[in-house]
Every structure is written in C-alpha cells, then in structure tokens.
Design a protein around this motif. Structure first.
Motif, mmCIF file in Angstrom:
data_model
loop_
_atom_site.group_PDB
_atom_site.id
_atom_site.type_symbol
_atom_site.label_atom_id
_atom_site.label_comp_id
_atom_site.label_asym_id
_atom_site.label_seq_id
_atom_site.Cartn_x
_atom_site.Cartn_y
_atom_site.Cartn_z
ATOM 1 N N ILE A 75 -64.946 68.617 52.867
ATOM 2 C CA ILE A 75 -64.250 68.450 51.599
ATOM 3 C C ILE A 75 -62.945 67.700 51.805
ATOM 4 C CG2 ILE A 75 -65.262 70.581 50.692
ATOM 5 C CD1 ILE A 75 -62.433 71.815 51.073
ATOM 6 N N SER A 76 -62.436 67.143 50.718
ATOM 7 C CA SER A 76 -61.171 66.423 50.774
ATOM 8 C C SER A 76 -60.002 67.397 50.686
ATOM 9 C CB SER A 76 -61.087 65.415 49.621
ATOM 10 O OG SER A 76 -61.258 66.083 48.375
ATOM 11 N N ALA A 77 -58.828 66.915 51.042
ATOM 12 C CA ALA A 77 -57.628 67.766 51.017
ATOM 13 C C ALA A 77 -57.378 68.283 49.601
ATOM 14 C CB ALA A 77 -56.428 66.979 51.514
ATOM 15 N N GLY A 78 -57.024 69.560 49.494
ATOM 16 C CA GLY A 78 -56.727 70.157 48.204
ATOM 17 C C GLY A 78 -57.863 70.969 47.624
ATOM 18 N N ALA A 79 -59.093 70.696 48.078
ATOM 19 C CA ALA A 79 -60.237 71.466 47.587
ATOM 20 C C ALA A 79 -60.396 72.745 48.415
ATOM 21 C CB ALA A 79 -61.503 70.622 47.657
ATOM 22 N N THR A 80 -61.182 73.671 47.897
ATOM 23 C CA THR A 80 -61.383 74.948 48.589
ATOM 24 C C THR A 80 -62.737 74.960 49.291
ATOM 25 O OG1 THR A 80 -60.053 76.096 46.913
ATOM 26 C CG2 THR A 80 -61.477 77.449 48.317
ATOM 27 N N PRO A 81 -62.750 75.012 50.618
ATOM 28 C CA PRO A 81 -64.017 75.002 51.351
ATOM 29 C C PRO A 81 -64.603 76.403 51.481
ATOM 30 C CG PRO A 81 -62.209 74.984 52.897
ATOM 31 C CD PRO A 81 -61.586 74.981 51.524
ATOM 32 N N ALA A 82 -65.875 76.472 51.771
ATOM 33 C CA ALA A 82 -66.523 77.762 52.017
ATOM 34 C C ALA A 82 -66.428 78.148 53.490
ATOM 35 C CB ALA A 82 -67.992 77.693 51.597
ATOM 36 N N MET A 83 -66.297 77.146 54.365
ATOM 37 C CA MET A 83 -66.310 77.400 55.806
ATOM 38 C C MET A 83 -65.256 76.566 56.525
ATOM 39 S SD MET A 83 -70.438 77.125 56.365
ATOM 40 C CE MET A 83 -71.594 77.926 55.243
#
Length: 211
Positions: A75-83
């Motif tokens: 994911i890009s910076a600022g988004a919320t990842p799952a892992m």
C-alpha cells in the motif's frame, strides 16, 4: 541439410539444459496462516539499520515482486495495511576445508604464502622441486584452505490488527561464494515455494538456477 540442422538444434538444447545448475537450501516454515486471507495489503517493516540501505532496498524489490505474484499488495503511504513484512539476512563463515595440492609453489619472502582463486595455500614441504636462493633445489607441496559460507534469510509476516505473527520462514544455504547477493533471488524463491507451506516443517528445497 535440414535434418542435420534440426539434429544440431536438438543437441544444443540438450547441452544447454544440462548446464542449468541447482540451488539447494534448507527451509523451515512456521505459520498460522488464515484459511481465507482476503486482505493481503502490507507495508515493509525495517529496523533502523535497514533504512536507506541500498542492499536492503534491492532485497525488498526482489521480495516485492514475489509477493505480488502471490496476491499481496503493497500500500501507499497514509493507507492502513493489514500486514507488515520484514526480512533479515546474513552470512557466516561455516568451516574451512583442508586438502593437499601437489604442484610447483611460488615463494613469497614476505608472507611465505600465495593466493589464488579464493584458496590460501601455505608452504609445507616436499616433494616438488623449485630453485631457491643460491641455485639449490628445494622441495615442497601446498596445503589449500577452502572456506565454506552459510547464507541465511528470514522472512516474517505479521498481522497488524490484532497483532499476530502469521508466518516465519527461514532459509539457509551453504556455499563457497561469500556474496549472499549472488544467491538472494534463489533464496527468495525457496522461501516462498508452495507458500505458506506446511507448518512446522523443515525441508530440503532445490531450485533450478538460470538457463
């Protein structure tokens, strides 16, 4: 002539296929991978020493391309990842193998040794002649020291919310070449072969290297 050309092409293909070498490693897998992991978004987790490290960035690129094939999305910076995904790697001198080699030695009056193709050879004595100081014949043989290096890679994948370790994969391979970067692509392929793999298993994995 056409038949001869066809036979030549077949012979060449057989020879080329025979030239492919095999990368061998030992892979240990421990995981609690969910049966249906729908969200495979991730970010790379780095230790302070890995930030702005060109070597580490290269290995992240190798891992990124392989994770993409497995359905992971960075994911890009600022988004919320799952892992979050991290990797460690290193090389240690495993052992030194000794073997006698009989051939004319080259005497170095300062170090009393000479270096050739990664093998340190020390003068021992007998039975190959050379002409030393004052023109008198001398005799000696060489004793070789060949180093063996253990390359290791660890890939871990953690769930962020809730905090949980999902997978821990370790790869080790013994080589005579001390440069781990030479083998990193094959170590990555070995680690992620049949991902996530059998939990609690340690297996010998062989990967065909370049054609």
């Amino acid at each position: 002539m056409k038949k001869i050309a066809m036979l030549f092409a077949v012979a060449c293909s057989v020879l080329l296929s025979g030239c492919a070498t095999t990368f061998s490693s030992q892979v240990s897998v421990f995981h609690e991978w969910p049966a249906a992991a729908s969200n495979k978004s991730y970010i790379f987790e780095r230790s302070p020493g890995q930030e702005n490290n060109p070597e580490h960035k290269l290995y992240e690129d190798l891992l990124r391309s392989r994770l993409q094939v497995l359905g992971f999305t960075e994911i890009s910076a600022g988004a919320t990842p799952a892992m979050k995904v991290g990797l460690k790697y290193g090389t240690t001198l495993r052992e030194i193998q000794y073997s006698p080699l009989w051939h004319p030695a080259i005497y170095d009056p300062f170090w009393n040794m000479h270096f050739s193709r990664g093998i340190y050879r020390y003068r021992l004595g007998y039975p190959y002649p050379y002409w030393g100081w004052g023109g008198y014949p001398r005799y000696w043989t060489d004793f070789s020291l060949r180093a063996s290096y253990l390359h290791q890679l660890e890939i871990h994948i953690d769930e962020i919310n809730p905090a949980k370790k999902l997978a821990d994969i370790k790869v080790s391979s013994e080589q005579t070449d001390p440069e781990i970067s030479t083998f990193m692509p094959w170590m990555m392929d070995s680690a992620l072969k049949d991902f996530p793999g059998k939990n609690g298993s340690t297996t010998e994995v062989e990967i065909k290297m370049g054609k």
